[in-house]
Design a protein around this motif. Structure first.
Motif, PDB file in Angstrom:
ATOM      1  N   TRP A  13      45.594  10.850  99.094  1.00  0.00           N
ATOM      2  CA  TRP A  13      45.210  10.415 100.431  1.00  0.00           C
ATOM      3  C   TRP A  13      43.755  10.758 100.757  1.00  0.00           C
ATOM      4  O   TRP A  13      43.135  10.095 101.594  1.00  0.00           O
ATOM      5  N   GLU A  57      55.155   4.974  99.369  1.00  0.00           N
ATOM      6  CA  GLU A  57      54.883   4.324 100.663  1.00  0.00           C
ATOM      7  C   GLU A  57      56.110   4.353 101.563  1.00  0.00           C
ATOM      8  O   GLU A  57      55.995   4.484 102.793  1.00  0.00           O
ATOM      9  N   GLN A 112      47.483   1.218  95.983  1.00  0.00           N
ATOM     10  CA  GLN A 112      46.460   2.249  95.985  1.00  0.00           C
ATOM     11  C   GLN A 112      47.069   3.632  96.136  1.00  0.00           C
ATOM     12  O   GLN A 112      46.585   4.603  95.551  1.00  0.00           O
ATOM     13  N   LEU A 113      48.137   3.741  96.926  1.00  0.00           N
ATOM     14  CA  LEU A 113      48.799   5.029  97.103  1.00  0.00           C
ATOM     15  C   LEU A 113      49.381   5.543  95.793  1.00  0.00           C
ATOM     16  O   LEU A 113      49.424   6.757  95.551  1.00  0.00           O
ATOM     17  N   ILE A 153      48.030   9.426 106.812  1.00  0.00           N
ATOM     18  CA  ILE A 153      47.119   8.516 106.108  1.00  0.00           C
ATOM     19  C   ILE A 153      47.843   7.818 104.967  1.00  0.00           C
ATOM     20  O   ILE A 153      47.689   6.604 104.759  1.00  0.00           O
ATOM     21  N   SER A 154      48.654   8.553 104.223  1.00  0.00           N
ATOM     22  CA  SER A 154      49.386   7.955 103.102  1.00  0.00           C
ATOM     23  C   SER A 154      50.358   6.889 103.574  1.00  0.00           C
ATOM     24  O   SER A 154      50.560   5.879 102.897  1.00  0.00           O
ATOM     25  N   ALA A 199      41.279   7.947 100.498  1.00  0.00           N
ATOM     26  CA  ALA A 199      41.684   6.741 101.215  1.00  0.00           C
ATOM     27  C   ALA A 199      40.498   5.905 101.685  1.00  0.00           C
ATOM     28  O   ALA A 199      40.610   4.683 101.820  1.00  0.00           O
ATOM     29  N   ARG A 257      48.535   3.517 103.891  1.00  0.00           N
ATOM     30  CA  ARG A 257      47.801   2.966 102.765  1.00  0.00           C
ATOM     31  C   ARG A 257      48.608   1.874 102.053  1.00  0.00           C
ATOM     32  O   ARG A 257      49.841   1.835 102.123  1.00  0.00           O
ATOM     33  N   ASP A 258      47.883   1.014 101.371  1.00  0.00           N
ATOM     34  CA  ASP A 258      48.519   0.006 100.525  1.00  0.00           C
ATOM     35  C   ASP A 258      49.290   0.708  99.415  1.00  0.00           C
ATOM     36  O   ASP A 258      48.815   1.692  98.831  1.00  0.00           O
ATOM     37  N   PRO A 297      39.258   0.264 100.184  1.00  0.00           N
ATOM     38  CA  PRO A 297      40.472   0.829 100.796  1.00  0.00           C
ATOM     39  C   PRO A 297      41.198  -0.205 101.652  1.00  0.00           C
ATOM     40  O   PRO A 297      40.570  -0.988 102.367  1.00  0.00           O
ATOM     41  N   ARG A 298      42.524  -0.185 101.572  1.00  0.00           N
ATOM     42  CA  ARG A 298      43.341  -1.122 102.352  1.00  0.00           C
ATOM     43  C   ARG A 298      44.398  -0.331 103.123  1.00  0.00           C
ATOM     44  O   ARG A 298      45.062   0.547 102.562  1.00  0.00           O
ATOM     45  N   PHE A 299      44.529  -0.636 104.398  1.00  0.00           N
ATOM     46  CA  PHE A 299      45.524  -0.007 105.257  1.00  0.00           C
ATOM     47  C   PHE A 299      46.440  -1.083 105.840  1.00  0.00           C
ATOM     48  O   PHE A 299      45.996  -2.206 106.100  1.00  0.00           O
TER      49      PHE A 299
END
Length: 383
Positions: free
Chosen positions: A49, A347, A43-44, A35-36, A52, A39-40, A150-152
């Protein structure tokens, strides 16, 4: 008389709970890593996580437009724009100094002096007004606190594969791991069959030697093996730092376990099947290839899992036999370098780490049904 339903013993319940705990301890970090990695990066950096899927509060910094962007409206000079740009979010507070980044609520007007004001809305849109023309060419610095959804993204993976050398190291690790898994299996299968079903002088001593080699530490034999290989390579004019050296090293370190595991499994196969094949005129090679190998697939798969995971996660042998040059660095070595150079870029580290474990996960889940059967090799004799 009615049968009473069977009740589970306390030991069974404790066993099930322990297994569930072990599964959770293994699964949660892996899921968190994955998940981490998606992530953006902003945000990370500010939240874990497990958050998220919820909105996160972030402190952003930007600048308004400058003097060339101003327009005159009814005698007032105005500069407009949006501090969030294309990023979705909701501004809760803003400020004009780093000491008070949340001095004003969204929608309020901040006094900039000389009659100039700054208003920032919840959507990030700002309006800078002044009764006199703006002269600054840099714009007003603004600190914004915004709630963002949340942004992925896959940008983390694109960056590590293109810019950080992970792609090259991934290929290097595959080049090392695949042959270093296949070669010991091929050699050990022949040796295990001979030790299990062929009578010859000294067989018991060879089996004892194999068992003894299982307890020899890798670190104790690594330097002698390296000196031996370098001597042989010098005689034949072969470069020292090559894939051949690390293949032979991993083959030597993996052979004792492979022979022991396969020999135990093959020795437990039904003797009647082999005797019937010999009565029909089959040679040892035909028995080995047409009967023993197909029946021994669980043990072969079990050792393949262990050997592949060991070689894939290895760093010491790879550094010794391949070196630390950029073009020959394996994934574990690349991760160590990234921890030193990009230790603050989570990231990058999470995406790189998940790329490192995705292949072992695929191998394990593909062959895991054979793992227990292979580990129990030899514990029950065939009838």
């Amino acid at each position: 008389m009615e049968a009473t339903p069977a009740t589970k013993s306390p030991l069974t319940l404790v066993t099930h709970l322990t297994v569930l705990l072990l599964v959770a301890l293994w699964t949660l970090p892996t899921a968190g890593l994955f998940i981490s990695s998606l992530r953006d990066k902003d945000q990370l950096a500010v939240s874990g996580w497990w958050t998220a899927l919820s909105s996160s509060s972030q402190s952003l910094q930007g600048r308004t437009g400058a003097a060339p962007d101003q327009k005159e409206e009814n005698g007032v000079y105005v500069i407009t724009g949006n501090l969030l740009g294309d990023t979705a979010g909701r501004v809760s507070a803003f400020g004009t100094t780093s000491r008070e980044p949340e001095a004003y609520e969204a929608g309020a007007a901040a006094d900039l002096g000389d009659g100039a004001t700054l208003t920032v809305g919840e959507d990030g849109a700002y309006r800078l007004e002044s009764p006199v023309p703006f002269e600054s060419k840099r714009g007003q610095r603004v600190f914004v606190t915004a709630e963002q959804p949340p942004r992925f993204t896959l940008d983390n993976y694109r960056e590590v594969l293109r810019s950080e050398g992970i792609g090259r190291s991934f290929v290097n690790s595959l080049t090392v791991a695949v042959p270093a898994t296949i070669i010991p299996i091929l050699i050990a299968a022949f040796a295990a069959y001979a030790l299990a079903w062929m009578e010859f002088p000294g067989r018991a001593l060879l089996i004892a030697a194999v068992v003894g080699l299982l307890v020899v530490p890798l670190q104790m034999s690594l330097i002698p093996l390296l000196r031996l290989y370098n001597g042989v390579a010098e005689v034949f004019g072969v470069p020292a730092k090559t894939y051949l050296g690390i293949w032979l090293a991993h083959t030597g370190f993996g052979m004792p376990l492979a022979i022991y595991l396969l020999r135990n499994y093959m020795a437990g196969l039904p003797r009647e099947v082999l005797e019937s094949a010999r009565v029909d005129g089959a040679s040892d090679f035909e028995i080995f290839t047409k009967i023993i190998l197909p029946l021994s697939f669980p043990a072969l798969a079990s050792f393949a899992i262990f050997q592949f995971l060991w070689v894939w996660n290895d760093l010491l042998v790879a550094i010794v036999f391949l070196g630390a040059q950029d073009e020959s660095l394996v994934l574990t070595g690349r991760l160590v370098n990234l921890l030193g150079s990009r230790g603050g870029n989570w990231e990058i580290l999470t995406a790189s780490a998940f790329i490192t474990i995705v292949v072992p996960l695929l191998v394990f889940f593909t062959l895991q049904r054979y793992l227990v059967r292979g580990l129990l090799a030899g514990s029950v004799k065939g009838g």
